[in-house]
Design a protein around this motif. Structure first.
Motif, mmCIF file in Angstrom:
data_model
loop_
_atom_site.group_PDB
_atom_site.id
_atom_site.type_symbol
_atom_site.label_atom_id
_atom_site.label_comp_id
_atom_site.label_asym_id
_atom_site.label_seq_id
_atom_site.Cartn_x
_atom_site.Cartn_y
_atom_site.Cartn_z
ATOM 1 N N GLU A 93 7.543 6.030 5.863
ATOM 2 C CA GLU A 93 7.153 4.698 6.335
ATOM 3 C C GLU A 93 5.648 4.614 6.565
ATOM 4 N N PHE A 94 5.057 5.678 7.053
ATOM 5 C CA PHE A 94 3.609 5.689 7.254
ATOM 6 C C PHE A 94 2.895 5.465 5.914
ATOM 7 N N ILE A 95 3.232 6.273 4.922
ATOM 8 C CA ILE A 95 2.547 6.173 3.625
ATOM 9 C C ILE A 95 2.890 4.853 2.936
ATOM 10 N N GLY A 96 4.142 4.427 3.014
ATOM 11 C CA GLY A 96 4.528 3.143 2.427
ATOM 12 C C GLY A 96 3.819 1.975 3.093
ATOM 13 N N GLN A 97 3.724 2.013 4.424
ATOM 14 C CA GLN A 97 3.042 0.942 5.161
ATOM 15 C C GLN A 97 1.559 0.914 4.807
ATOM 16 N N TRP A 98 0.932 2.076 4.753
ATOM 17 C CA TRP A 98 -0.497 2.125 4.399
ATOM 18 C C TRP A 98 -0.723 1.642 2.965
ATOM 19 N N THR A 99 0.243 1.899 2.083
ATOM 20 C CA THR A 99 0.156 1.391 0.707
ATOM 21 C C THR A 99 0.264 -0.128 0.715
ATOM 22 N N ALA A 100 1.190 -0.654 1.484
ATOM 23 C CA ALA A 100 1.384 -2.108 1.565
ATOM 24 C C ALA A 100 0.138 -2.832 2.067
ATOM 25 N N LEU A 101 -0.652 -2.166 2.891
ATOM 26 C CA LEU A 101 -1.825 -2.799 3.501
ATOM 27 C C LEU A 101 -3.099 -2.642 2.657
ATOM 28 N N LEU A 102 -2.996 -2.010 1.505
ATOM 29 C CA LEU A 102 -4.166 -1.852 0.628
ATOM 30 C C LEU A 102 -4.914 -3.165 0.354
ATOM 31 N N PRO A 103 -4.239 -4.280 0.093
ATOM 32 C CA PRO A 103 -4.974 -5.524 -0.177
ATOM 33 C C PRO A 103 -5.898 -5.965 0.957
ATOM 34 N N ALA A 125 5.629 -7.005 7.690
ATOM 35 C CA ALA A 125 6.906 -7.675 7.401
ATOM 36 C C ALA A 125 7.303 -7.501 5.932
ATOM 37 N N LEU A 126 6.351 -7.613 5.028
ATOM 38 C CA LEU A 126 6.662 -7.451 3.604
ATOM 39 C C LEU A 126 7.123 -6.029 3.300
ATOM 40 N N PHE A 127 6.455 -5.048 3.894
ATOM 41 C CA PHE A 127 6.885 -3.672 3.665
ATOM 42 C C PHE A 127 8.304 -3.456 4.192
ATOM 43 N N ARG A 128 8.581 -3.928 5.399
ATOM 44 C CA ARG A 128 9.922 -3.751 5.956
ATOM 45 C C ARG A 128 10.957 -4.465 5.082
ATOM 46 N N LEU A 129 10.624 -5.656 4.582
ATOM 47 C CA LEU A 129 11.532 -6.398 3.712
ATOM 48 C C LEU A 129 11.903 -5.565 2.483
ATOM 49 N N PHE A 130 10.897 -5.059 1.762
ATOM 50 C CA PHE A 130 11.172 -4.305 0.540
ATOM 51 C C PHE A 130 11.812 -2.950 0.841
ATOM 52 N N LYS A 134 15.455 -3.015 -0.778
ATOM 53 C CA LYS A 134 15.496 -2.041 -1.865
ATOM 54 C C LYS A 134 15.881 -2.646 -3.218
ATOM 55 N N PRO A 135 15.098 -3.614 -3.702
ATOM 56 C CA PRO A 135 15.387 -4.109 -5.060
ATOM 57 C C PRO A 135 15.117 -2.999 -6.082
ATOM 58 N N TRP A 136 15.674 -3.156 -7.295
ATOM 59 C CA TRP A 136 15.416 -2.182 -8.350
ATOM 60 C C TRP A 136 13.918 -2.158 -8.622
ATOM 61 N N PRO A 137 13.284 -1.048 -8.830
ATOM 62 C CA PRO A 137 13.754 0.328 -8.980
ATOM 63 C C PRO A 137 13.806 1.114 -7.664
ATOM 64 N N ILE A 138 13.507 0.456 -6.547
ATOM 65 C CA ILE A 138 13.508 1.168 -5.258
ATOM 66 C C ILE A 138 14.905 1.718 -4.973
ATOM 67 N N MET A 152 10.114 10.255 0.079
ATOM 68 C CA MET A 152 8.809 9.590 0.008
ATOM 69 C C MET A 152 8.712 8.489 -1.053
ATOM 70 N N ILE A 153 9.257 8.735 -2.243
ATOM 71 C CA ILE A 153 8.922 7.879 -3.392
ATOM 72 C C ILE A 153 9.423 6.447 -3.257
ATOM 73 N N ASP A 154 10.627 6.229 -2.710
ATOM 74 C CA ASP A 154 11.130 4.858 -2.624
ATOM 75 C C ASP A 154 10.297 4.020 -1.663
ATOM 76 N N ASP A 155 9.769 4.640 -0.608
ATOM 77 C CA ASP A 155 8.939 3.878 0.337
ATOM 78 C C ASP A 155 7.570 3.571 -0.244
ATOM 79 N N VAL A 156 7.048 4.466 -1.068
ATOM 80 C CA VAL A 156 5.767 4.178 -1.724
ATOM 81 C C VAL A 156 5.934 3.002 -2.678
ATOM 82 N N VAL A 157 7.027 2.983 -3.423
ATOM 83 C CA VAL A 157 7.269 1.855 -4.339
ATOM 84 C C VAL A 157 7.499 0.569 -3.545
ATOM 85 N N ALA A 158 8.207 0.648 -2.423
ATOM 86 C CA ALA A 158 8.364 -0.530 -1.558
ATOM 87 C C ALA A 158 6.988 -0.999 -1.073
ATOM 88 N N GLY A 159 6.110 -0.052 -0.751
ATOM 89 C CA GLY A 159 4.751 -0.391 -0.335
ATOM 90 C C GLY A 159 3.967 -1.061 -1.449
#
Length: 174
Positions: A93-103, A125-130, A134-138, A152-159
């Motif tokens: 979640e940490f890495i996925g959240q930090w990925t989501a906040l890149l913009p 909120a968007l990170f938690r949603l995805f 878990k839409p495909w491919p997550i 790790m990988i599914d949360d990075v893709v969600a991010g």
């Protein structure tokens, strides 16, 4: 052991006794009695406030190194618990959240008024949603990839999904 069960006192001690377990459970945020992923994502916002001061390349380096260390830590912790992806393992979640906040680190995407706190809330909120939806491919990654990489990988893709939606929203608002 079922991944939905709570941790026993012995399992908590196992997690907190090693650097891998401590990191994998998000410095304790994954030990919350409910909504561990949400607590992990919220805990990730605190270090992000410091990380956002890094240059773009250094931020990406932190993400890549954090991902690699997370694969190791979550693999070690999962084996210690006897469950590949126990809900208390929230470093993903940490890495996925930090990925989501890149913009939020791209000045061209921000309005002229600059960063606003609602943008952080939207990224969260968007990170938690995805992550939950878990839409495909997550969903495929979540089911098929095992061990620390699977954690790790599914949360990075969600991010990444969350980052794309956040970037589009910021672009249209600016």
């Amino acid at each position: 052991m079922n991944a939905k069960k709570s941790l026993s006192g012995d399992q908590r001690r196992v997690l907190l006794a090693t650097p891998a377990g401590w990191l994998a459970c998000g410095f304790g945020s994954g030990l919350a009695p409910v909504a561990q992923g949400t607590f992990g994502s919220l805990a990730a916002l605190l270090p992000w406030l410091l990380l956002r001061e890094l240059s773009g390349p250094l931020y990406v380096a932190v993400l890549l190194i954090g991902f690699g260390i997370g694969v190791w830590a979550c693999d070690v912790a999962g084996r210690a618990l006897g469950v590949d992806d126990h809900r208390s393992l929230v470093w993903d979640e940490f890495i996925g959240q930090w990925t989501a906040l890149l913009p939020l680190l791209v000045p061209a995407l921000l309005p002229a008024s600059g960063f606003r706190w609602w943008m952080l809330a939207a990224g969260f909120a968007l990170f938690r949603l995805f992550d939950v939806w878990k839409p495909w491919p997550i969903s495929w990654l979540d089911r098929r990839v095992k061990g620390g990489m699977g954690v790790m990988i599914d949360d990075v893709v969600a991010g990444i999904f969350a980052a794309v939606v956040l970037a589009c929203g910021l672009h249209f608002l600016s």
